[in-house]
Design an enzyme around this catalytic site. Sequence first.
Site, mmCIF file in Angstrom:
data_model
loop_
_atom_site.group_PDB
_atom_site.id
_atom_site.type_symbol
_atom_site.label_atom_id
_atom_site.label_comp_id
_atom_site.label_asym_id
_atom_site.label_seq_id
_atom_site.Cartn_x
_atom_site.Cartn_y
_atom_site.Cartn_z
ATOM 1 N N ILE A 229 -16.497 -24.302 42.472
ATOM 2 C CA ILE A 229 -17.322 -23.571 41.495
ATOM 3 C C ILE A 229 -18.803 -23.620 41.876
ATOM 4 O O ILE A 229 -19.515 -22.616 41.754
ATOM 5 C CB ILE A 229 -17.092 -24.145 40.075
ATOM 6 C CG1 ILE A 229 -15.623 -23.964 39.655
ATOM 7 C CG2 ILE A 229 -18.020 -23.467 39.072
ATOM 8 C CD1 ILE A 229 -15.212 -24.714 38.396
ATOM 9 N N ASP B 165 -26.244 -37.639 47.226
ATOM 10 C CA ASP B 165 -25.252 -38.307 46.382
ATOM 11 C C ASP B 165 -25.843 -38.364 44.972
ATOM 12 O O ASP B 165 -26.831 -39.074 44.741
ATOM 13 C CB ASP B 165 -24.994 -39.721 46.917
ATOM 14 C CG ASP B 165 -23.951 -40.469 46.108
ATOM 15 O OD1 ASP B 165 -23.567 -39.975 45.017
ATOM 16 O OD2 ASP B 165 -23.525 -41.540 46.562
ATOM 17 N N ARG C 138 -32.580 -35.176 34.183
ATOM 18 C CA ARG C 138 -33.849 -35.861 33.873
ATOM 19 C C ARG C 138 -34.954 -35.479 34.867
ATOM 20 O O ARG C 138 -36.059 -35.093 34.468
ATOM 21 C CB ARG C 138 -33.627 -37.371 33.883
ATOM 22 C CG ARG C 138 -34.887 -38.169 33.565
ATOM 23 C CD ARG C 138 -34.593 -39.647 33.523
ATOM 24 N NE ARG C 138 -34.048 -40.124 34.792
ATOM 25 C CZ ARG C 138 -33.628 -41.372 35.003
ATOM 26 N NH1 ARG C 138 -33.675 -42.261 34.029
ATOM 27 N NH2 ARG C 138 -33.159 -41.742 36.168
ATOM 28 N N TYR D 126 -12.016 -39.090 33.163
ATOM 29 C CA TYR D 126 -12.493 -37.714 33.312
ATOM 30 C C TYR D 126 -12.760 -37.096 31.938
ATOM 31 O O TYR D 126 -13.808 -36.489 31.706
ATOM 32 C CB TYR D 126 -11.463 -36.896 34.097
ATOM 33 C CG TYR D 126 -11.922 -35.497 34.428
ATOM 34 C CD1 TYR D 126 -12.754 -35.260 35.518
ATOM 35 C CD2 TYR D 126 -11.533 -34.399 33.652
ATOM 36 C CE1 TYR D 126 -13.181 -33.963 35.832
ATOM 37 C CE2 TYR D 126 -11.955 -33.108 33.954
ATOM 38 C CZ TYR D 126 -12.770 -32.905 35.048
ATOM 39 O OH TYR D 126 -13.204 -31.619 35.346
ATOM 40 N N LYS E 80 -16.373 -35.852 30.419
ATOM 41 C CA LYS E 80 -16.636 -34.460 30.052
ATOM 42 C C LYS E 80 -16.983 -34.321 28.563
ATOM 43 O O LYS E 80 -17.732 -33.419 28.189
ATOM 44 C CB LYS E 80 -15.440 -33.575 30.443
ATOM 45 C CG LYS E 80 -15.212 -33.498 31.967
ATOM 46 C CD LYS E 80 -16.438 -32.944 32.699
ATOM 47 C CE LYS E 80 -16.229 -32.785 34.188
ATOM 48 N NZ LYS E 80 -17.418 -32.271 34.888
ATOM 49 N N THR F 114 -9.737 -24.280 42.646
ATOM 50 C CA THR F 114 -10.739 -24.826 43.572
ATOM 51 C C THR F 114 -10.056 -25.968 44.331
ATOM 52 O O THR F 114 -8.967 -26.413 43.931
ATOM 53 C CB THR F 114 -11.951 -25.418 42.821
ATOM 54 O OG1 THR F 114 -11.523 -26.619 42.159
ATOM 55 C CG2 THR F 114 -12.534 -24.443 41.806
HETATM 56 N N1 LIG Z 1 -11.483 -26.803 38.971
HETATM 57 C C1 LIG Z 1 -11.210 -26.946 37.678
HETATM 58 O O1 LIG Z 1 -10.104 -26.646 37.212
HETATM 59 C C2 LIG Z 1 -12.274 -27.466 36.736
HETATM 60 C C3 LIG Z 1 -12.035 -27.376 35.359
HETATM 61 C C4 LIG Z 1 -13.013 -27.829 34.478
HETATM 62 C C5 LIG Z 1 -14.190 -28.367 34.949
HETATM 63 N N2 LIG Z 1 -14.399 -28.450 36.282
HETATM 64 C C6 LIG Z 1 -15.663 -29.037 36.729
HETATM 65 O O2 LIG Z 1 -16.351 -28.095 37.537
HETATM 66 C C7 LIG Z 1 -17.182 -28.797 38.465
HETATM 67 C C8 LIG Z 1 -16.903 -28.286 39.863
HETATM 68 O O3 LIG Z 1 -15.556 -28.607 40.193
HETATM 69 P P1 LIG Z 1 -14.726 -27.873 41.345
HETATM 70 O O4 LIG Z 1 -13.426 -27.520 40.771
HETATM 71 O O5 LIG Z 1 -15.547 -26.836 41.980
HETATM 72 O O6 LIG Z 1 -14.471 -29.118 42.325
HETATM 73 P P2 LIG Z 1 -14.595 -29.261 43.906
HETATM 74 O O7 LIG Z 1 -13.925 -30.535 44.216
HETATM 75 O O8 LIG Z 1 -14.144 -28.015 44.575
HETATM 76 O O9 LIG Z 1 -16.175 -29.401 44.134
HETATM 77 C C9 LIG Z 1 -16.890 -30.518 43.684
HETATM 78 C C10 LIG Z 1 -18.046 -30.766 44.627
HETATM 79 O O10 LIG Z 1 -18.776 -31.910 44.122
HETATM 80 C C11 LIG Z 1 -19.155 -32.686 45.248
HETATM 81 N N3 LIG Z 1 -19.418 -34.074 44.873
HETATM 82 C C12 LIG Z 1 -18.502 -35.006 44.505
HETATM 83 N N4 LIG Z 1 -19.110 -36.195 44.313
HETATM 84 C C13 LIG Z 1 -20.422 -35.990 44.567
HETATM 85 C C14 LIG Z 1 -21.553 -36.839 44.554
HETATM 86 N N5 LIG Z 1 -21.453 -38.141 44.250
HETATM 87 N N6 LIG Z 1 -22.759 -36.316 44.857
HETATM 88 C C15 LIG Z 1 -22.871 -34.997 45.195
HETATM 89 N N7 LIG Z 1 -21.842 -34.155 45.235
HETATM 90 C C16 LIG Z 1 -20.622 -34.661 44.931
HETATM 91 C C17 LIG Z 1 -17.993 -32.573 46.213
HETATM 92 O O11 LIG Z 1 -18.394 -32.914 47.542
HETATM 93 C C18 LIG Z 1 -17.607 -31.116 46.054
HETATM 94 O O12 LIG Z 1 -18.277 -30.303 47.004
HETATM 95 C C19 LIG Z 1 -16.852 -30.289 38.285
HETATM 96 O O13 LIG Z 1 -17.820 -30.875 37.446
HETATM 97 C C20 LIG Z 1 -15.501 -30.257 37.588
HETATM 98 O O14 LIG Z 1 -15.287 -31.420 36.834
HETATM 99 C C21 LIG Z 1 -13.475 -28.011 37.206
#
Ligand SMILES: NC(=O)c1ccc[n+]([C@@H]2O[C@H](COP(=O)([O-])OP(=O)(O)OC[C@H]3O[C@@H](n4cnc5c(N)ncnc54)[C@H](O)[C@@H]3O)[C@@H](O)[C@H]2O)c1
Length: 273
Positions: A16, A71, A133, A177, A181, A212
Amino acid sequence: MDVPGFALITGAASGIGKACAFAFAREGCAGIALLDLNAEALSSVRNEIQNIIDKRDDNKPTCRIEILPTDVTNEDQVTDHVQAVAKAFGRIDYVVNAAGIALKHAGGAAYATTESWQRVLDVNLNGTFYVLRASARIMLTQEPILSSLNNRPLQRGSIVNFSSIQGVVGITLSTAYTASKHAILGLTRSASEDYANQGLRINAVCPGYTETPMTTKNPEVLKAMQERVQTAVPMQRMGRPEEIADAVLYLAGGRSSFVTGSALAVDGGYTSR
Ligand SMILES: NC(=O)c1ccc[n+]([C@@H]2O[C@H](COP(=O)([O-])OP(=O)(O)OC[C@H]3O[C@@H](n4cnc5c(N)ncnc54)[C@H](O)[C@@H]3O)[C@@H](O)[C@H]2O)c1
């Protein structure tokens, strides 16, 4: 979508966050700063977007792209990098807090390890807080951006945090998780009140099951999710990252000028039941 300013996006190397990076560049953003733990993937995303920009023949101004391997759990690094982005661009107008991790606790809350609990809270909640922040401190001191929408109050900054359907409901084996959230919504609502009268808006997006790497990398998890979607999601499908990015564009830009402290569900109807 009225996002002419500069954006900072975390989690931009995948899923995302990556879709958000493409969307902001496409919609005429002056610059995007992409932050993620994964430096190699971040670099590929930058190259992919740069290729599209180089080939386009519309009259949109070019979009600057900066990448900063970061990070989000490292408080000092986050502060340094947010300040570096503000220095490079001169301001930060939109922040997208998409970095996140998900994991299941085998056996549920009774058997969740302290380590897994802390890791999820560190990335999803503390990371979001550190970025919020550091960005808010910069946004509060900058001049409001000019809106292309007539007669709208100008905005000093807009922050979009990532909650989830699990910010509103619980799902089994997901204690950390789900807690993280839910907490994102508390953070969003409280911080939005702090600055609502100063032109800084803070909102959350609550995606449902979205295709994703987070959800597709493990074939077993994906299969279970696809089955669940048939009965649990009124639209009977998973969402696409671009569909979530469109909600983020709306919340970030001037079209949502009267929206703050909100939690926008983009979930195919899941939480309406
Ligand atoms: N995919 C879903 O179904 C879904 C549903 C609800 C919410 N979300 C939320 O959407 C957001 C994006 O999720 P996504 O599905 O694209 O996941 P994803 O795993 O494809 O991408 C997450 C990204 O966050 C990065 N990341 C992880 N730890 C990190 C850190 N400590 N510092 C910097 N970067 C870090 C990863 O390297 C990765 O590139 C997340 O917050 C997730 O909880 C996703």
